[in-house]
Design a protein around this motif. Structure first.
Motif, PDB file in Angstrom:
ATOM      1  N   GLU A 136      -2.944   8.030   4.050  1.00  0.00           N
ATOM      2  CA  GLU A 136      -3.601   8.413   2.791  1.00  0.00           C
ATOM      3  C   GLU A 136      -3.662   9.930   2.576  1.00  0.00           C
ATOM      4  O   GLU A 136      -3.385  10.412   1.472  1.00  0.00           O
ATOM      5  CB  GLU A 136      -5.013   7.826   2.746  1.00  0.00           C
ATOM      6  N   GLU A 137      -4.043  10.691   3.600  1.00  0.00           N
ATOM      7  CA  GLU A 137      -4.245  12.125   3.415  1.00  0.00           C
ATOM      8  C   GLU A 137      -2.946  12.922   3.433  1.00  0.00           C
ATOM      9  O   GLU A 137      -2.932  14.078   2.984  1.00  0.00           O
ATOM     10  CB  GLU A 137      -5.199  12.654   4.489  1.00  0.00           C
ATOM     11  N   ALA A 168       0.091  11.491   2.275  1.00  0.00           N
ATOM     12  CA  ALA A 168       1.079  10.882   1.375  1.00  0.00           C
ATOM     13  C   ALA A 168       1.569  11.867   0.320  1.00  0.00           C
ATOM     14  O   ALA A 168       2.765  11.901  -0.003  1.00  0.00           O
ATOM     15  CB  ALA A 168       0.487   9.639   0.714  1.00  0.00           C
ATOM     16  N   GLU A 224      -2.275   7.198   9.936  1.00  0.00           N
ATOM     17  CA  GLU A 224      -2.613   6.663   8.622  1.00  0.00           C
ATOM     18  C   GLU A 224      -2.167   7.635   7.534  1.00  0.00           C
ATOM     19  O   GLU A 224      -2.232   8.845   7.696  1.00  0.00           O
ATOM     20  CB  GLU A 224      -4.107   6.392   8.552  1.00  0.00           C
ATOM     21  N   THR A 260       0.828  -1.212   0.000  1.00  0.00           N
ATOM     22  CA  THR A 260       0.000   0.000   0.000  1.00  0.00           C
ATOM     23  C   THR A 260       0.858   1.255   0.000  1.00  0.00           C
ATOM     24  O   THR A 260       0.546   2.241  -0.687  1.00  0.00           O
ATOM     25  CB  THR A 260      -0.953  -0.009   1.210  1.00  0.00           C
ATOM     26  N   VAL A 261       1.951   1.261   0.766  1.00  0.00           N
ATOM     27  CA  VAL A 261       2.878   2.398   0.745  1.00  0.00           C
ATOM     28  C   VAL A 261       3.397   2.619  -0.671  1.00  0.00           C
ATOM     29  O   VAL A 261       3.468   3.757  -1.160  1.00  0.00           O
ATOM     30  CB  VAL A 261       4.039   2.162   1.724  1.00  0.00           C
ATOM     31  N   THR A 279      -7.805   5.014  -0.186  1.00  0.00           N
ATOM     32  CA  THR A 279      -6.752   4.004  -0.173  1.00  0.00           C
ATOM     33  C   THR A 279      -6.581   3.414  -1.570  1.00  0.00           C
ATOM     34  O   THR A 279      -7.527   2.859  -2.135  1.00  0.00           O
ATOM     35  CB  THR A 279      -7.098   2.876   0.806  1.00  0.00           C
ATOM     36  N   PRO A 280      -5.390   3.503  -2.138  1.00  0.00           N
ATOM     37  CA  PRO A 280      -5.194   2.970  -3.492  1.00  0.00           C
ATOM     38  C   PRO A 280      -5.067   1.451  -3.483  1.00  0.00           C
ATOM     39  O   PRO A 280      -4.801   0.839  -2.447  1.00  0.00           O
ATOM     40  CB  PRO A 280      -3.873   3.613  -3.922  1.00  0.00           C
ATOM     41  N   LEU A 282       0.859   4.380  -2.718  1.00  0.00           N
ATOM     42  CA  LEU A 282       0.648   5.785  -2.367  1.00  0.00           C
ATOM     43  C   LEU A 282       1.689   6.699  -3.008  1.00  0.00           C
ATOM     44  O   LEU A 282       1.468   7.915  -3.121  1.00  0.00           O
ATOM     45  CB  LEU A 282       0.688   5.955  -0.847  1.00  0.00           C
TER      46      LEU A 282
END
Length: 523
Positions: free
Chosen positions: A124-125, A127, A122, A41-42, A153-154, A45
């Motif tokens: 997402e916002e 990144a 977290e 996930t990183v 979340t991608p 992002l």
């Protein structure tokens, strides 16, 4: 200007119940139980023009000569030692290190001196800001994320991950948990208000896992069934998807899910065939002490059996060392376990993790110990001075209980009860018998490790023959029994590495009156 990233998921500091270190220990290629969702996930992002590579250290060694501009490290408390060792090694080589993930978010002071940049919370916002600053070479010392919508979340970059060495894929459908267990750090990190990923996004991620060859996946939720209306909508979508994609699923639920018969039927229809349930203890006072209210006013043995009857295997979390646990708790836990159809228990001493209410309480009472392991994923350590027994009594009782629960005869007894009752209340078709020809290489290798349990000794051989014979006579259980035998091999490997396996201790503790949670009051 293009930047490059080397994203690392460190190995655990020690084998755990949920690992797959036994693969390498058995002479098979190294592998992991679950693909690492955090690293993938990183990577997703990051901006599309970043050059990215992923290392899962359990699968392959860290490349300390990697040319990346930035080293990104993520991890949990059970990886703390490797996180800091890897970070320090790169920094000695002049590399810039970024650390994030659950442990960085909950215990930032423990990692602050080991990195150049820390990402807490977290991502997402934040990144976009983080990666823009890394590209410019002028990052902040720390970044703090909040609790974003999971619509942001991608899809994970599974194309960069060593998927052939993971037994289970991973999809996260929610974050957060509505309960307030005193020892749990989930709500401190992810909140009590559960947030859900859009169902279309979940299905798209399942498509991606299927394309990578996965035929089983972990639904990486802390409480998958907490919000039943949404859960049922998701289960219906997954069941529809499974008509053309026969994938099986594993997840975590709380025992209150058994109150909803329709929910259980839908779980089975969606391919959910194994769940982790935090049983913790049958001791009523200890459940009240820790705020595990969802486990009260029910008969835990009966509720677990409902899951098994429907065709859902249970792995039970078991904790010893609450303030209301006296020296007889080990016999009580053994008595409870042997009354169930739960083959596998993750048994651990109560641990006060930083940022939890339990940590604050134990610290204020002057009972916090330092210098030991900080995770409940292992049974042989606690950072709490017990009120009711010495540390020697706790350690000896834990070792005795581990050996008793996983003695071949005791484990085999629970397995036979599981096989006998598995799916007897199932609605719909039974699972197809195990087809070895359709297994991926790592699945065949894990199955071989499970088969080799019979070679551990004469008692193990007798147990294996009885269990596998029962599974062959009930073909719908063969796939899940093969998985559980691998999990048993992993637990035995973990005990051996921790110097915890002493067969001479593998005798049931002295019988004690069992006090299971009280039944629900009459309506």
């Amino acid at each position: 200007m293009t930047s490059s990233l080397y994203v690392i998921n460190p190995a655990a500091d020690f084998p755990t119940y949920f690992g797959a270190e036994v693969l390498a220990a058995s002479g098979q290629p190294a592998g992991v139980m679950m693909a690492d969702l955090a690293a993938a996930t990183v990577a997703a992002l990051a901006p599309g023009d970043f050059r990215i590579s992923i290392c899962d250290e359990t699968v392959s060694p860290v490349d300390y000569d990697h040319p990346a501009d930035w080293i990104l490290i993520t991890g949990k408390v059970s990886q703390r030692g490797r996180m800091t060792a890897i970070a320090d090694a790169f920094r000695r080589r002049g590399k810039k290190v970024v650390i994030g993930g659950p442990y960085a978010s909950l215990s930032p002071a423990r990692l602050r001196d080991h990195c150049d940049v820390m990402v807490c919370g977290e991502a997402e916002e934040i990144a976009g800001k983080v990666f823009a600053d890394l590209r410019a070479g002028r990052p902040n010392d720390a970044y703090f994320g909040d609790k974003p919508s999971l619509a942001l979340t991608p899809a994970p970059r599974w194309d960069l991950y060593p998927n052939d060495r993971a037994l289970l894929g991973a999809v996260q459908t929610s974050r957060g948990c509505p309960f307030e267990c005193e020892f749990c750090d989930v709500i401190q990190y992810l909140g009590r208000r559960q947030r859900h990923k859009p169902i279309a996004h979940v299905i798209a991620e399942l498509d991606a896992l299927w394309a990578q060859g996965y035929r089983a996946a972990f639904l990486a939720d802390d409480n998958f069934t907490a919000y039943r209306a949404h859960c049922k909508e998701l289960l219906a979508a997954i069941a529809d998807w499974r008509r053309d994609h026969p994938m099986d699923f594993v997840t975590q639920i709380s025992i209150d899910a058994t109150r909803d018969e329709e929910l259980l039927d839908m779980c089975v229809a969606a391919g959910l065939n194994q769940v982790f349930v935090g049983i913790e203890t049958p001791n009523i006072e200890s459940l009240r002490e820790t705020g595990k209210r969802q486990n009260l006013k029910i008969n835990l043995v009966d509720e677990v059996q409902k899951l098994v009857d429907h065709g859902i295997s249970v792995m039970g979390g078991m904790i010893v060392g609450f303030d209301h646990d006296g020296p007889n708790v080990f016999a009580q836990q053994y008595d409870f376990a042997m009354a169930t159809a739960i083959p596998m228990f993750s048994l651990g001493a109560l641990m006060a993790s930083e940022a939890t209410p339990l940590y604050d309480r134990i610290t204020s009472e002057g009972r916090l110990l330092s210098g030991g392991v900080e995770t409940q994923a292992v049974p042989w350590s606690s950072n709490i001075q017990s009120k009711t027994m010495s540390m020697e009594e706790l350690h000896h009782g834990m070792k005795n209980l581990c050996n008793a629960l996983y003695a071949p005869a005791a484990f085999g007894e629970r397995m036979l009860r599981f096989i006998e009752t598995f799916g007897r209340e199932r609605k719909g078709p039974e699972p197809a018998p195990l087809d070895v020809s359709k297994l991926r290489d790592i699945e065949r290798q894990a199955m071989q490790v499970g088969m080799d349990v019979r070679k551990m000794g004469e008692p193990e051989g007798r147990m294996w023959n009885r269990v596998w014979g029962a599974a062959v006579r009930k073909p719908s259980t063969m796939t899940i029994v093969a998985r559980i035998m691998f999990q048993y091999a992993q637990a035995r490997h973990m005990f051996a590495k921790g110097n915890y396996w002493e067969p001479q201790l593998a005798m049931p503790p002295a019988p004690q009156p069992a006090r299971h949670a009280e039944p629900a009051p009459a309506e």
